[in-house]
Design an enzyme around this catalytic site. Sequence first.
Site, mmCIF file in Angstrom:
data_model
loop_
_atom_site.group_PDB
_atom_site.id
_atom_site.type_symbol
_atom_site.label_atom_id
_atom_site.label_comp_id
_atom_site.label_asym_id
_atom_site.label_seq_id
_atom_site.Cartn_x
_atom_site.Cartn_y
_atom_site.Cartn_z
ATOM 1 N N CYS A 158 0.828 -1.214 0.000
ATOM 2 C CA CYS A 158 0.000 0.000 0.000
ATOM 3 C C CYS A 158 0.857 1.256 0.000
ATOM 4 O O CYS A 158 0.575 2.215 -0.730
ATOM 5 C CB CYS A 158 -0.947 -0.019 1.198
ATOM 6 S SG CYS A 158 -2.178 -1.336 1.099
ATOM 7 N N TYR A 159 1.913 1.256 0.805
ATOM 8 C CA TYR A 159 2.814 2.412 0.826
ATOM 9 C C TYR A 159 3.512 2.572 -0.524
ATOM 10 O O TYR A 159 3.608 3.674 -1.067
ATOM 11 C CB TYR A 159 3.839 2.237 1.941
ATOM 12 C CG TYR A 159 4.819 3.371 2.084
ATOM 13 C CD1 TYR A 159 4.400 4.698 2.068
ATOM 14 C CD2 TYR A 159 6.180 3.113 2.249
ATOM 15 C CE1 TYR A 159 5.306 5.737 2.213
ATOM 16 C CE2 TYR A 159 7.087 4.140 2.402
ATOM 17 C CZ TYR A 159 6.659 5.452 2.380
ATOM 18 O OH TYR A 159 7.568 6.478 2.513
ATOM 19 N N GLY A 160 3.972 1.459 -1.089
ATOM 20 C CA GLY A 160 4.629 1.528 -2.390
ATOM 21 C C GLY A 160 3.694 2.030 -3.469
ATOM 22 O O GLY A 160 4.087 2.810 -4.340
ATOM 23 N N VAL A 206 1.162 4.078 -3.130
ATOM 24 C CA VAL A 206 0.992 5.514 -2.927
ATOM 25 C C VAL A 206 2.182 6.284 -3.511
ATOM 26 O O VAL A 206 2.013 7.278 -4.225
ATOM 27 C CB VAL A 206 0.840 5.811 -1.416
ATOM 28 C CG1 VAL A 206 1.038 7.284 -1.117
ATOM 29 C CG2 VAL A 206 -0.525 5.343 -0.923
ATOM 30 N N LYS A 207 3.370 5.815 -3.217
ATOM 31 C CA LYS A 207 4.569 6.527 -3.669
ATOM 32 C C LYS A 207 4.773 6.419 -5.179
ATOM 33 O O LYS A 207 5.239 7.351 -5.828
ATOM 34 C CB LYS A 207 5.796 6.003 -2.915
ATOM 35 C CG LYS A 207 5.860 6.468 -1.473
ATOM 36 C CD LYS A 207 5.816 7.984 -1.373
ATOM 37 C CE LYS A 207 6.143 8.502 0.003
ATOM 38 N NZ LYS A 207 6.054 9.983 0.069
#
Length: 253
Positions: free
Chosen positions: A155-157, A159-160
């Site tokens: 999820c973080y990846g 977003v980035k």
Amino acid sequence: MSALKGKVALITGAGQGIGQGIATALAAEGVNLLLAGRTLEKVEETARLAEGHGVRAIAVACNVKAADDLAAAVDRAVSDLGGVDILINNAQEVPLGLLDEVTDEAFLAGFESGPLASFRLMKLVRPHMAARGGGTIFNFASSAGIRWDMTGYGCYGAVKQATRVLTRAGAAEWGRQNIRVLTIAPHAESPGLKWWIENNPEEAKAFFRTIPLDRIGRLEEDIGRAIVALCGSDLSYLTGATIPLDGGQANFD
């Protein structure tokens, strides 16, 4: 005299960590600052540090997930400091965890604070930059978006990586207005990284062994000074790129 003296930068997430390091580095070059962050007291401390360099530094409380707060921050930069020449889209909530663990709310907060906030601010500052002859926008990515093993970072990846695409679009659409858009992917000794090290000690040890320079970046000296250089005329032909400030650890090719 610095070529950046008298310019104006708007920095989100300016109350600590990378945002504060960039703020003090730009202040040392004579850049006036609009400093935005969720906790006003922290942002005011960054403003005091910046003012030690003889620049104007305005601290404002700002939730980057709130469109009205973003508009108000830009309006304040324009009304009190004359415009915006440099935008640092640094603030980000981090939705870490396995896919089965991350809630919809956490994932949405990651998008709202990251690519959506960056998208909104990019559009808000563009006309002001164009009116001043151009400017530089910095969005922030992470090597989490290109890990070979995405376990716990999907999820973080995501977003980035979305933020990196916005950088490419902004660079393509606004280049003729002399507006450059760059993505920075840093490793730095921020509160967020310290939290991750404390909560993932074994993974952190293995991760640090993959950094060729064998250290984490310093907030002002490594990350802030790189931003200063990237804003300057010597690198004015660079736009649309993802620049890893990570000691050689990641490969964004």
